[in-house]
Design an enzyme around this catalytic site. Sequence first.
Site, mmCIF file in Angstrom:
data_model
loop_
_atom_site.group_PDB
_atom_site.id
_atom_site.type_symbol
_atom_site.label_atom_id
_atom_site.label_comp_id
_atom_site.label_asym_id
_atom_site.label_seq_id
_atom_site.Cartn_x
_atom_site.Cartn_y
_atom_site.Cartn_z
ATOM 1 N N ASP A 16 10.645 37.315 5.518
ATOM 2 C CA ASP A 16 10.189 36.134 6.791
ATOM 3 C C ASP A 16 12.187 35.486 7.012
ATOM 4 O O ASP A 16 12.750 35.896 6.636
ATOM 5 C CB ASP A 16 10.058 35.201 5.720
ATOM 6 C CG ASP A 16 9.280 33.729 6.878
ATOM 7 O OD1 ASP A 16 9.566 33.904 8.571
ATOM 8 O OD2 ASP A 16 10.173 32.476 6.581
ATOM 9 N N ASP A 76 8.663 31.496 2.961
ATOM 10 C CA ASP A 76 8.710 29.795 2.131
ATOM 11 C C ASP A 76 7.842 28.891 2.829
ATOM 12 O O ASP A 76 7.011 27.711 2.113
ATOM 13 C CB ASP A 76 10.268 29.677 2.147
ATOM 14 C CG ASP A 76 9.895 29.165 4.111
ATOM 15 O OD1 ASP A 76 10.339 30.165 4.150
ATOM 16 O OD2 ASP A 76 10.838 28.113 4.461
#
Length: 643
Positions: A330, A526
């Site tokens: 990400d 996350d």
Amino acid sequence: MSSVTKRFIVGVIGSVPLVYNMFGLLIGLGLPGGVWSEFALGTLVFGYSGLPFVRSAWASFKHHNSNMDTLVGVGTAIAYIYSVYALFVGRGNYFEAVAVVITLVLLGSLLEERMKAQASSAVDKLMNLQAKEAEVLRDGEFVLVPLDEVVAGDVIRVKPGGKIPVDGEILDGHSALDESMVTGESMPVEKTVGARVIGATVNGSGTFTFKASKGAADGLLSQIAEMVRQAQSSRAPIQKTVDTIAGIFVPIVLIVSIVTYVSWIFLGASQVDALVYAVSVMIIACPCALGIATPTALMVGTGRSAKLGVLIKNGEVLEAAHAVRTVVFDKTGTITLGKPQVTDIVSFGSENAEILRLAAALEENSEHPLAQAVLEKAKDAGVAMTEAENFEAISGKGVSALIDGKRAFIGNERLLEAFELTAEQKENMRQLQSEAKTVVILGFDKALMAFIGIQDAPKDSSKSALAALKKQGYRTVMLTGDNRLVAEAVARQVGVDEVIAEVLPADKAAQIETLKGQAPVAFVGDGINDSPALATATVGVAMGSGSDIAIESGGIVLVKNDLEDVVTALQLAKKTFNRIRLNLFWAFIYNIIGIPVAAGLFVSLGLTLSPELAGLAMALSSITVVTSSLLLNWAPLHKHQQA
């Protein structure tokens, strides 16, 4: 003192005099009492120390299955019964073989038990880092209460030098905290109102109050300890294969032992010699090392990773991680700091103060990092907040609301689909994006008002971590919902191989599924929106600072939020799994070489194995496996040469 320890001590007490007697008789020395002393000591060891093996063998026969203890139980029982018979007919006995074999097998069990105890001790030491009590606000006064009475929502005061009892958020005051035990950061971290604090970290010189977000049992430290416990007690899938092999191997060995006995009788050997060969086969073939090959490596590997701030949740994750070939990241909060800042305001005729007033009103209720950057910029500029009404979500694009009676909107560049941009506006956007800045679109009363450029700088560890992964042959991919130009600019800065950009949160898991079709994938993320991708990947790697659901979805958690620990996690997984394979090799090689020798196939060459030597070889295989696993503690790793 454990049962295994007691039985081992009794085994040593009985075996040492019997071994002395065996060699002493060669030079005219022996135990007082002669064969009856041998009978007494042999019976003590067999009846007490060897009882669990006999019980296990009996249970195996009753339930038509077999395990590693079956061979020890059957072999020593036959040797003991024959020795008692030999005692009364005046023949040589094998009480010393019975005692030594049982004692050596117990030595292997004791080594495994000690390793498990050390693993448990490591977790206990971790939990001892917690404070024992907390100063909690009760009925208007701060009072000391035991830690287990603290619940989410409690207001807690921490004085200089005190430990933070539980996780929470600062309400009042400020200080610098030593978070090295969790994050590895040696420098104190400044904390002010609104900052997150972590249980078991140490306060500096300031006094502050904070609101507990969790009770002690649910805090980060407890989560770490529980993950370590689960990992060290878990079984890797390869262990199922090992168990299957052992289940087939034991009956085969029993058959080989019987065939050995019958063959030697047929060849004219005495019953005593034939029995010695048969018993030696059962003893040397005992796959004790096979049983500890996987769990010992797993305990050491996951224990070392935990010390380095890399939590591998279980053996299944570790085995899957060793096969990973593609690492997908990400962007926001993973490759980048996750703390974006407004760097540019490109206005189309309005003052910056007016732009920030409208943007802040639209973003006031959003928790998105980009929204927080806009609010922070408005606050710094001293812009007065304005109320917005009638909020409406624009799916996948942004949000709109009424301000001063007119419709305002803010969001990503998909909002521009309804507008015809001028050449200058297009160039403004391209310029911002080429500088790795995300462009937020602001409009008011159906017209474009401004482009707000927001930049989220890469973490210091991103570039070095990605370089290390590429050096080790991994394919690296960035998966983000951000604009392609921005994503590609960040990718160039940190060295990502490929970029998949402009992906809606709901589509991230589908992208991971596609990549999995090409090779096993680790996904590092996350946020809450990363959770489906974390769960879909071959291995999900969650940043420790991420959302609870992301941490829950990940199979590996990076406590320090350091991307270089992705390299550490994958290296440890590979080294641990390779060590399991090496352990299995050592476990089998003793049996493959030892069984033919024990069966007497090489007696013409002078190669034989008595039951005592067979027991010693079997114990050495267990010691070899344990030593091999312990060497994982010193295996070189990227960034962590020692631990």
